[in-house]
Design an enzyme around this catalytic site. Sequence first.
Site, PDB file in Angstrom:
ATOM      1  N   ILE A   7     -63.066  27.884  68.433  1.00  0.00           N
ATOM      2  CA  ILE A   7     -62.671  26.547  68.886  1.00  0.00           C
ATOM      3  C   ILE A   7     -63.577  25.448  68.323  1.00  0.00           C
ATOM      4  CG2 ILE A   7     -61.542  27.342  71.000  1.00  0.00           C
ATOM      5  CD1 ILE A   7     -64.062  26.549  72.554  1.00  0.00           C
ATOM      6  N   LYS A   8     -64.743  25.836  67.791  1.00  0.00           N
ATOM      7  CA  LYS A   8     -65.625  24.829  67.204  1.00  0.00           C
ATOM      8  C   LYS A   8     -66.559  25.479  66.199  1.00  0.00           C
ATOM      9  CE  LYS A   8     -69.121  21.377  68.431  1.00  0.00           C
ATOM     10  NZ  LYS A   8     -69.965  20.827  69.527  1.00  0.00           N
ATOM     11  N   GLY A  10     -69.886  24.649  64.195  1.00  0.00           N
ATOM     12  CA  GLY A  10     -70.976  23.674  64.155  1.00  0.00           C
ATOM     13  C   GLY A  10     -72.032  24.019  63.120  1.00  0.00           C
ATOM     14  N   ALA A  11     -73.023  23.137  63.010  1.00  0.00           N
ATOM     15  CA  ALA A  11     -74.101  23.351  62.039  1.00  0.00           C
ATOM     16  C   ALA A  11     -75.023  24.483  62.478  1.00  0.00           C
ATOM     17  CB  ALA A  11     -74.904  22.064  61.868  1.00  0.00           C
ATOM     18  N   GLU A  12     -75.200  24.628  63.793  1.00  0.00           N
ATOM     19  CA  GLU A  12     -76.124  25.634  64.319  1.00  0.00           C
ATOM     20  C   GLU A  12     -75.421  26.882  64.835  1.00  0.00           C
ATOM     21  OE1 GLU A  12     -79.409  25.436  64.125  1.00  0.00           O
ATOM     22  OE2 GLU A  12     -79.205  23.509  63.118  1.00  0.00           O
ATOM     23  N   ILE A  15     -68.461  28.440  68.056  1.00  0.00           N
ATOM     24  CA  ILE A  15     -68.072  28.601  69.451  1.00  0.00           C
ATOM     25  C   ILE A  15     -66.687  29.235  69.521  1.00  0.00           C
ATOM     26  CG2 ILE A  15     -67.765  27.450  71.674  1.00  0.00           C
ATOM     27  CD1 ILE A  15     -70.590  27.140  70.545  1.00  0.00           C
ATOM     28  N   ASP A 125     -79.131  16.835  73.161  1.00  0.00           N
ATOM     29  CA  ASP A 125     -77.897  16.297  72.563  1.00  0.00           C
ATOM     30  C   ASP A 125     -77.022  15.735  73.679  1.00  0.00           C
ATOM     31  OD1 ASP A 125     -76.006  15.634  70.672  1.00  0.00           O
ATOM     32  OD2 ASP A 125     -75.143  17.640  70.537  1.00  0.00           O
TER      33      ASP A 125
END
Length: 222
Positions: A7-8, A10-12, A15, A125
């Site tokens: 669903i996501k 990211g850079a790190e 998900i 964040d």
Amino acid sequence: MEKLKLIKRGAESNIYEGYFLGIHAIFKQRIKKSYRHSELDRKINYERTILEAKIIYTALKNGINVPAVLFIDPDNYLLVLEYIEGNIVKDVLSTSTNSSLIKDIGRRIGELTGKLHNIGVAHGDLTTNNLILNSSNDIFIIDFGLSKRTHDKEDLATDVHVFLRSLESVHSDFKEIIYDSFIEGYREIMKDKTDEILELVKDIRMRGRYVEERRKNRLSNK
């Protein structure tokens, strides 16, 4: 682990949504970084996975609305968390014109942030994209990937600064209402520490403006 859906990205971390032992869950998989030495990368991801789980557990133990940790596999940099049903606060604020609701959300975000800071946790964040309003009208804070344990007031002020910057970029029409309400809620928890932290927020913003002005001057002189 059942039927994982990305669903996501990211850079790190990536998900995924799925089910863990029949429980609706989020699977957070930290990403290996090819530019880092393999042993250093393994150490960072291993330790970061454990730290994130510990911080979330500490918050939960202190009555703060965060997802429960269901499973941790630090060797594979995997964290499995309770799935929080609800709407992203960013979307709620972007579509609402109800000033009472907007103020209430701002105040409750301030309380949540104050509770985190009061136990020595900086989120790292703090944006409306990392807050969820559920069907019971409770706000949950998610994504502790950049969080850390700290009582340094500059770290806490940086959290507040990041939140303010997110309001300026995403919720500019209601920035003042949300931020003023946020401070009310924050002050309820942090009491007399609040003013010192807000002074540090001003300092951080001034530093940022100075750096930005210097960058613009360099570019204009080229």
